[in-house]
Design a protein around this motif. Sequence first.
Motif, short mmCIF file in Angstrom:
data_model
loop_
_atom_site.label_atom_id
_atom_site.label_comp_id
_atom_site.label_asym_id
_atom_site.label_seq_id
_atom_site.Cartn_x
_atom_site.Cartn_y
_atom_site.Cartn_z
N GLY A 60 0.82 -1.22 0.00
CA GLY A 60 0.00 0.00 0.00
C GLY A 60 0.85 1.26 0.00
O GLY A 60 2.09 1.20 0.00
N HIS A 61 0.15 2.42 0.01
CA HIS A 61 0.82 3.71 -0.16
C HIS A 61 1.96 3.93 0.85
O HIS A 61 2.98 4.52 0.51
N ALA A 62 1.80 3.48 2.10
CA ALA A 62 2.83 3.75 3.11
C ALA A 62 4.07 2.87 2.93
O ALA A 62 5.14 3.20 3.43
N GLY A 114 -0.86 3.73 7.00
CA GLY A 114 -2.01 3.81 6.09
C GLY A 114 -3.33 3.59 6.80
O GLY A 114 -3.45 3.72 8.03
N ASP A 115 -4.33 3.23 6.02
CA ASP A 115 -5.71 3.10 6.52
C ASP A 115 -5.87 2.02 7.60
O ASP A 115 -6.84 2.03 8.34
N ALA A 116 -4.94 1.07 7.65
CA ALA A 116 -5.14 -0.11 8.52
C ALA A 116 -4.62 0.10 9.94
O ALA A 116 -4.66 -0.84 10.73
N ILE A 124 4.57 -9.19 0.43
CA ILE A 124 3.43 -10.11 0.32
C ILE A 124 2.21 -9.29 -0.06
O ILE A 124 1.83 -8.35 0.66
N ASP A 125 1.61 -9.60 -1.16
CA ASP A 125 0.42 -8.87 -1.60
C ASP A 125 -0.35 -9.77 -2.57
O ASP A 125 0.27 -10.48 -3.36
N PRO A 126 -1.68 -9.75 -2.53
CA PRO A 126 -2.42 -10.57 -3.50
C PRO A 126 -2.33 -10.02 -4.91
O PRO A 126 -2.62 -10.72 -5.87
#
Length: 381
Positions: free
Chosen positions: A37-39, A294-296, A60-62
Amino acid sequence: MLVGRVQAFRKHTLFRVYNGRVSESPRRPTIALAGGGHANLYTLRRTGELVGRGFDVVLIDPAEHLHYSGMETGVLSGSHEPGENRIDIRCLVERGGGRFVRGRVAEVLYRERALVLEDGLIVPYDAVSFCVGSGTPARDGAIPVKPIANLERVRETLLAPVPDAPRVLVVGGGAAGCEVAANVVGLLRGGKMTLVEAEPDLLPTSPRAARRVMLERLRGPGVEVVLGQNANLQPGAAVLRDGTKIEADLVLAATGVSPPGLFRRSRLATGDDGALWVNRHLQSPNDAGIFGGGDAVAFRGARLPQFGVFAVRQGPVLYHNLQAVLWDEPLRPYKPQNHYLYVLDLGDGTGLAIYGPLTWRGRLALRIKHHIDKRFVKEFS
Ligand SMILES: Cc1cc2nc3c(=O)[nH]c(=O)nc-3n(C[C@H](O)[C@H](O)[C@H](O)COP(=O)(O)OP(=O)(O)OC[C@H]3O[C@@H](n4cnc5c(N)ncnc54)[C@H](O)[C@@H]3O)c2cc1C
């Protein structure tokens, strides 16, 4: 039971993930990036530096691409080409000598310093940065605006040759819902769009002038804005509190975002909604090796505004702290900005710029947004 699996799988996993490096001794410390993600972009772009300093880096990313959110509504309207806002995160990590693992982290075994992926693969880490974003709950066939890549599907659906003009319903009149709605207007081709917001005004957290501009933009032929009504979603329709039923061929849910359940599942400290609790160093109190942005994340327990501009500013702090914690050096604090600029693409060639209490609408605002966004994406190409 999962702990047992870690022991059993550790050797096997090292072979699968770090094939070719199993016999290296002493083992190189692993920096894992959970979600591109962005961060995490700042660190991803510097994978080569990390590898040169003796770390193994694994992403790790889908997905192999991150859709840069600032440009996605432009892709929806057609002012940007599909693909123009994609950042090849796999390429970023591999170009620097790191590894890409396609998958989704399902659980963190922080006592064993291991990430369990949905397919059962286990990835050990010495330090990890979580940047897994947030999602909008999808119910009753509605398309959530998050993950943001869904908007490409929306464009395809609206442009597909069908006999009847489309009826679109957008639920949620915050920044995301309004920007999406403004960019759907040009794709209606004689169809209808209704936007429903529970609060008495659009953009409830923005200055009054911004709300007025947005309302003006969304009042026109074939477009209706319903304020102060909760929409109860059903397949292909929404029922309002006053009993009105709005039928639609396409329902878009922009009802706010929530973090994934993985942090709660892993018994890590979280904020009220399950976002990863991080301190001023963006570090989890459970494991000094866990960071997030980020958002999480819940920064010192509270949610920051869920805008990519916050995530991007966290990038350099994460990059520094991932290394510092492994070298036993001082960590760097993150200080959120008090004011931030965001420009909403109004889908008619103008932008609505909001900075603290200030609001400005115009073609120049959109041109500036496009310039900033394109320059950002280019940095990662
Ligand atoms: C319509 C819309 C428009 C927006 N426009 C703007 C804007 O103009 N400017 C702005 O600043 N913000 C904007 N935002 C907000 C912005 O999208 C978010 O704040 C930003 O994407 C958050 O970044 P992130 O890094 O936390 O997560 P994301 O950018 O969402 O990235 C998360 C990554 O993690 C991966 N992932 C997810 N789950 C897992 C898992 N379990 N394991 C591994 N990987 C995982 C995903 O595949 C993805 O690559 C907009 C949002 C919406 C909905």
